[in-house]
Design a protein around this motif. Sequence first.
Motif, PDB file in Angstrom:
ATOM      1  N   MET A 245       0.962  -0.688   0.065  1.00 52.96           N
ATOM      2  CA  MET A 245      -0.232  -0.179   0.264  1.00 52.96           C
ATOM      3  C   MET A 245       1.184   1.428  -0.066  1.00 52.96           C
ATOM      4  O   MET A 245       2.153   1.294   0.210  1.00 52.96           O
ATOM      5  N   SER A 246       0.367   2.358  -0.325  1.00 53.78           N
ATOM      6  CA  SER A 246       0.988   3.671  -1.206  1.00 53.78           C
ATOM      7  C   SER A 246       0.492   3.839   0.525  1.00 53.78           C
ATOM      8  O   SER A 246       0.090   3.761   1.379  1.00 53.78           O
ATOM      9  N   GLY A 247       1.872   5.284   1.079  1.00 57.30           N
ATOM     10  CA  GLY A 247       1.795   5.625   2.491  1.00 57.30           C
ATOM     11  C   GLY A 247       2.727   6.027   2.793  1.00 57.30           C
ATOM     12  O   GLY A 247       3.799   5.424   2.371  1.00 57.30           O
ATOM     13  N   ARG A 248       3.308   6.116   3.811  1.00 56.80           N
ATOM     14  CA  ARG A 248       4.477   6.367   4.573  1.00 56.80           C
ATOM     15  C   ARG A 248       4.978   5.504   5.559  1.00 56.80           C
ATOM     16  O   ARG A 248       4.303   4.369   6.061  1.00 56.80           O
ATOM     17  N   ILE A 249       6.048   5.142   5.198  1.00 58.18           N
ATOM     18  CA  ILE A 249       6.662   4.607   6.013  1.00 58.18           C
ATOM     19  C   ILE A 249       6.812   4.231   7.597  1.00 58.18           C
ATOM     20  O   ILE A 249       7.445   5.470   8.145  1.00 58.18           O
ATOM     21  N   PRO A 250       6.302   3.289   7.924  1.00 58.91           N
ATOM     22  CA  PRO A 250       6.332   3.175   9.606  1.00 58.91           C
ATOM     23  C   PRO A 250       7.643   3.548  10.423  1.00 58.91           C
ATOM     24  O   PRO A 250       8.352   3.566   9.961  1.00 58.91           O
ATOM     25  N   ASP A 251       7.920   5.034  11.225  1.00 62.07           N
ATOM     26  CA  ASP A 251       9.454   5.105  11.788  1.00 62.07           C
ATOM     27  C   ASP A 251       9.870   3.986  12.370  1.00 62.07           C
ATOM     28  O   ASP A 251      10.899   3.350  12.455  1.00 62.07           O
ATOM     29  N   GLN A 252       8.668   2.544  13.364  1.00 62.87           N
ATOM     30  CA  GLN A 252       8.945   1.725  13.893  1.00 62.87           C
ATOM     31  C   GLN A 252       9.594   0.486  12.567  1.00 62.87           C
ATOM     32  O   GLN A 252      10.744  -0.008  13.168  1.00 62.87           O
ATOM     33  N   PHE A 253       9.013   1.073  11.889  1.00 58.33           N
ATOM     34  CA  PHE A 253       9.933  -0.254  11.070  1.00 58.33           C
ATOM     35  C   PHE A 253      11.808   0.512  10.273  1.00 58.33           C
ATOM     36  O   PHE A 253      12.706  -0.447   9.618  1.00 58.33           O
ATOM     37  N   ILE A 254      11.507   1.583   9.974  1.00 55.91           N
ATOM     38  CA  ILE A 254      12.791   2.204   9.735  1.00 55.91           C
ATOM     39  C   ILE A 254      14.207   1.944  10.718  1.00 55.91           C
ATOM     40  O   ILE A 254      14.957   2.331  10.893  1.00 55.91           O
ATOM     41  N   ASP A 255      13.072   2.294  12.101  1.00 59.60           N
ATOM     42  CA  ASP A 255      13.915   2.044  13.893  1.00 59.60           C
ATOM     43  C   ASP A 255      14.965   0.686  13.651  1.00 59.60           C
ATOM     44  O   ASP A 255      15.769  -0.323  13.389  1.00 59.60           O
ATOM     45  N   GLU A 256      13.946  -0.510  13.315  1.00 59.30           N
ATOM     46  CA  GLU A 256      14.270  -2.134  12.524  1.00 59.30           C
ATOM     47  C   GLU A 256      15.350  -2.141  11.209  1.00 59.30           C
ATOM     48  O   GLU A 256      16.286  -3.489  12.000  1.00 59.30           O
ATOM     49  N   LEU A 257      14.911  -1.116  10.731  1.00 59.84           N
ATOM     50  CA  LEU A 257      15.915  -1.303   9.758  1.00 59.84           C
ATOM     51  C   LEU A 257      17.432  -1.035  10.089  1.00 59.84           C
ATOM     52  O   LEU A 257      18.375  -1.118   9.637  1.00 59.84           O
ATOM     53  N   LEU A 258      17.460   0.066  10.141  1.00 58.80           N
ATOM     54  CA  LEU A 258      18.952   0.657  10.332  1.00 58.80           C
ATOM     55  C   LEU A 258      19.167  -0.054  11.700  1.00 58.80           C
ATOM     56  O   LEU A 258      20.787  -0.477  11.538  1.00 58.80           O
ATOM     57  N   ALA A 259      18.568  -0.855  13.235  1.00 57.92           N
ATOM     58  CA  ALA A 259      19.241  -2.207  13.931  1.00 57.92           C
ATOM     59  C   ALA A 259      19.664  -3.173  13.568  1.00 57.92           C
ATOM     60  O   ALA A 259      20.295  -3.580  13.243  1.00 57.92           O
ATOM     61  N   ARG A 260      19.013  -3.331  11.746  1.00 56.08           N
ATOM     62  CA  ARG A 260      19.680  -4.306  11.131  1.00 56.08           C
ATOM     63  C   ARG A 260      20.846  -4.444  10.644  1.00 56.08           C
ATOM     64  O   ARG A 260      21.476  -5.561   9.657  1.00 56.08           O
ATOM     65  N   THR A 261      20.851  -3.214   9.756  1.00 62.59           N
ATOM     66  CA  THR A 261      21.582  -2.419   9.145  1.00 62.59           C
ATOM     67  C   THR A 261      23.081  -2.113   9.616  1.00 62.59           C
ATOM     68  O   THR A 261      23.256  -1.256  10.941  1.00 62.59           O
ATOM     69  N   ASP A 262      24.061  -2.883   9.487  1.00 65.32           N
ATOM     70  CA  ASP A 262      25.699  -2.430   9.254  1.00 65.32           C
ATOM     71  C   ASP A 262      25.951  -1.338   8.762  1.00 65.32           C
ATOM     72  O   ASP A 262      26.417  -1.804   7.520  1.00 65.32           O
ATOM     73  N   ILE A 263      26.239  -0.040   8.858  1.00 64.90           N
ATOM     74  CA  ILE A 263      26.927   0.757   7.864  1.00 64.90           C
ATOM     75  C   ILE A 263      28.264   0.291   7.529  1.00 64.90           C
ATOM     76  O   ILE A 263      28.503   0.338   6.303  1.00 64.90           O
ATOM     77  N   THR A 264      28.392  -0.532   8.293  1.00 67.36           N
ATOM     78  CA  THR A 264      29.796  -0.972   7.539  1.00 67.36           C
ATOM     79  C   THR A 264      30.077  -1.661   6.459  1.00 67.36           C
ATOM     80  O   THR A 264      30.424  -1.831   5.722  1.00 67.36           O
ATOM     81  N   ASP A 265      28.881  -1.986   6.594  1.00 64.58           N
ATOM     82  CA  ASP A 265      28.399  -2.825   5.435  1.00 64.58           C
ATOM     83  C   ASP A 265      28.221  -2.481   3.986  1.00 64.58           C
ATOM     84  O   ASP A 265      28.235  -3.045   2.680  1.00 64.58           O
ATOM     85  N   VAL A 266      27.149  -1.527   4.465  1.00 66.24           N
ATOM     86  CA  VAL A 266      26.724  -0.654   3.427  1.00 66.24           C
ATOM     87  C   VAL A 266      27.510   0.005   3.003  1.00 66.24           C
ATOM     88  O   VAL A 266      27.938   0.027   1.721  1.00 66.24           O
ATOM     89  N   VAL A 267      29.089   0.683   3.282  1.00 71.82           N
ATOM     90  CA  VAL A 267      29.538   1.116   2.836  1.00 71.82           C
ATOM     91  C   VAL A 267      30.600   0.722   1.939  1.00 71.82           C
ATOM     92  O   VAL A 267      31.105   0.616   1.278  1.00 71.82           O
ATOM     93  N   ALA A 268      31.055   0.245   2.603  1.00 70.81           N
ATOM     94  CA  ALA A 268      32.259  -1.479   2.204  1.00 70.81           C
ATOM     95  C   ALA A 268      31.800  -2.085   0.474  1.00 70.81           C
ATOM     96  O   ALA A 268      32.585  -2.461  -0.088  1.00 70.81           O
ATOM     97  N   SER A 269      30.082  -2.256   0.683  1.00 67.44           N
ATOM     98  CA  SER A 269      29.632  -3.005  -0.452  1.00 67.44           C
ATOM     99  C   SER A 269      29.805  -1.898  -1.514  1.00 67.44           C
ATOM    100  O   SER A 269      29.345  -2.484  -2.986  1.00 67.44           O
ATOM    101  N   ARG A 270      30.884  -0.355  -1.766  1.00 67.14           N
ATOM    102  CA  ARG A 270      30.321   0.220  -2.284  1.00 67.14           C
ATOM    103  C   ARG A 270      31.507   1.364  -2.612  1.00 67.14           C
ATOM    104  O   ARG A 270      32.039   1.308  -3.960  1.00 67.14           O
ATOM    105  N   ILE A 271      32.545   1.292  -1.328  1.00 70.24           N
ATOM    106  CA  ILE A 271      34.086   2.158  -1.820  1.00 70.24           C
ATOM    107  C   ILE A 271      34.662   0.782  -0.808  1.00 70.24           C
ATOM    108  O   ILE A 271      34.660   0.165  -0.195  1.00 70.24           O
TER     109      ILE A 271
END
Length: 675
Positions: A1-27
């Motif tokens: 469905m369209s609409g706003r992405i819940p803040d709780q999901f963004i919290d969970e996404l950042l909790a599951r995401t290691d920024i080192t993985d994200v950056v190291a896969s690109r540079i």
Amino acid sequence: MSGRIPDQFIDELLARTDITDVVASRITLRKTGQNFSALCPFHNEKSPSFSLNPNKQFYYCFGCGAGGNAISFVMEHDHLDFVDAIEVLAKDAGLEVPRDQGAPDRYEQNAELLKRLSESATFFQEQLVKHPTKEKARDYLAKERGLTGQIAKVYGIGYAPPGWDNLLKSIGNHRAEHEEQLLHGGMLIEKKEQSGHYYDRFRDRIMFPIRDNRGRVIAFGGRAFGDEKPKYLNSPETPVFHKNQELYGLYEAKQNTQTLDHIIVVEGYMDVIVLAQYGITNAVATLGTSVNSQHFRKLFKLVDKVTLCFDGDKAGRSAAIRGLEATLPVIQDGKQVRFLFLPEGEDPDSLVRKEGSDGFITLLEDSSSLAHVLFEHARSLVTLADEEGEAQFTQNAMALIQSIPVESTLRSLLVKQLSEQSGLSSDTLTANAPIPRHQEYSSQNSDAQAPTSSSQYDPYGYDDGYAPMDYPEDDYTPYPDEAPIPHYSPKGVSGSKTFKGKGQSKQGKWQGKGKWQNNNDREQFAPMSQQPRLGRIAHATLCILMHPAIAHEIEVPDPLLTGDTPERQAFSRVWRYFAKHPNNNTGHFLYQERNQDLLNTVYALLNHPDATTKQQLTNAKQEVLDMVAEQSDALGLNSSIQRLKSRGNDAINNPEAQQELRALMEQLRKKKSKF
């Protein structure tokens, strides 16, 4: 469905995401103590100034000031907006992005249609490898156009073989719903004499998939081999494709250009592809239409400079003027439009083969400015001589200048330049300016060709996961691979990048994607949904952190620089630092500050959801000034109240005190009316 992405999901996404993985896969990252360092991907540099703190899940560049969390890095590096960046990170984390309740968006309504288009792209690519008549297409691409197998894969080039029902049989598969979807996607045509019976729209053509901002196939262009008409055949308007809004090659440009700050607009698919093969990966093409204001709006969201590249003949000049008229109503301060006119008989394809990438780039550097083309065009319309001709030129130029937004600095500069040429004052020119002859591309014109609101173009929605097919390398041996590709490094579709070869660190802490020896070392921040709303002072502090140079331009009264609250202390320290060091950036502040409590407050601000918004502000200085004015007023009111209280009841009979009391009540009334 369209609409706003819940803040709780963004919290969970950042909790599951290691920024080192994200950056190291690109540079490429290098371990430096507890942090990582690298050459910054957002500006050119020789010595690493990019720093990543895995404990705080934050990156910062001491050279250009870029900084943020995993979401902002993907936004900047992959040239995506916020929602697209969330989609990419969610896909990597194996999560599905939820939406608050709302009406289905356009792509969700047409999810199956997009699947059929993706399958069609794969089908055309397979025919270039497997079909009995493939050599015809391969010889055309390799021998006549000089394309390599690598560039063909990057742009997903395919082959629609001769025949009336190749795609219909393969993708339609005798299923009515599939045939209906292919029809709505513009891939089939219904037989006039037989309702419910279809045939392939694209036959015996080289096929170019047209992708949207996220790499989803939304349409096709097909080129005939010889002199067949039409030479180019594009998909018709569909629920997911409006040719006036799309640009061929924009997705590929975003994926394959390390620092995308300049876009070249050319006229044909082959121009885009051949330029990319020679290392010029930032070219796009319109889809059988003139460049319009909607195109410029889209490009100005991505880059600060756009160069329109045209043939030097009469048709090219006419196209340039249409481009000029389209950009004037939407030009913004900080944006630049230039015009490159090629030698007559040349196009970007032929010229880059003849001159090479360096020669083509030299031509780009010598391109004409918007002001030059505007005045030259105004002069070309003059039909009278002497003073009458000068008056006509002035009127022509002002008619064009009037199309530029009133608040634009460019408008003022052009009026000043015209004043110098005509000998008339700027006030006289403005007072006698004609009504603009060329208006902005209107929404009415756009709506006349667009479907109803239920199918309006939406940049988000269904992700079909389409990526260019991985052809067997052996099947591309007929393609010449000698063509130079000096800066080309295909990355594929967003979200499909993998971490290669950087998973082992001598220090032993980094063990691969998402694995650390001691995850407890990572500092935990309050999730977005649990973070309190920022007050006015915190907002002002964040504005200065995102735009340090403004502190030097703002006067702050001493009473506002004292106080025992953390947010007032943070504002005071941040403002004092940047007012004293106007050439430093936030990285310098974070490095030099020794007060850990203050640093924690600043890091919390930088990781707050509002930080991304503040980074995009164009009026950050005004927001800080408003806060200073409001707080100053509040301090003045409090001082007056305390003074009147200290004088007791006797103040009621004092004329001066009565006047001060009336003024105080008026201030309180005005203050209340603001909220």
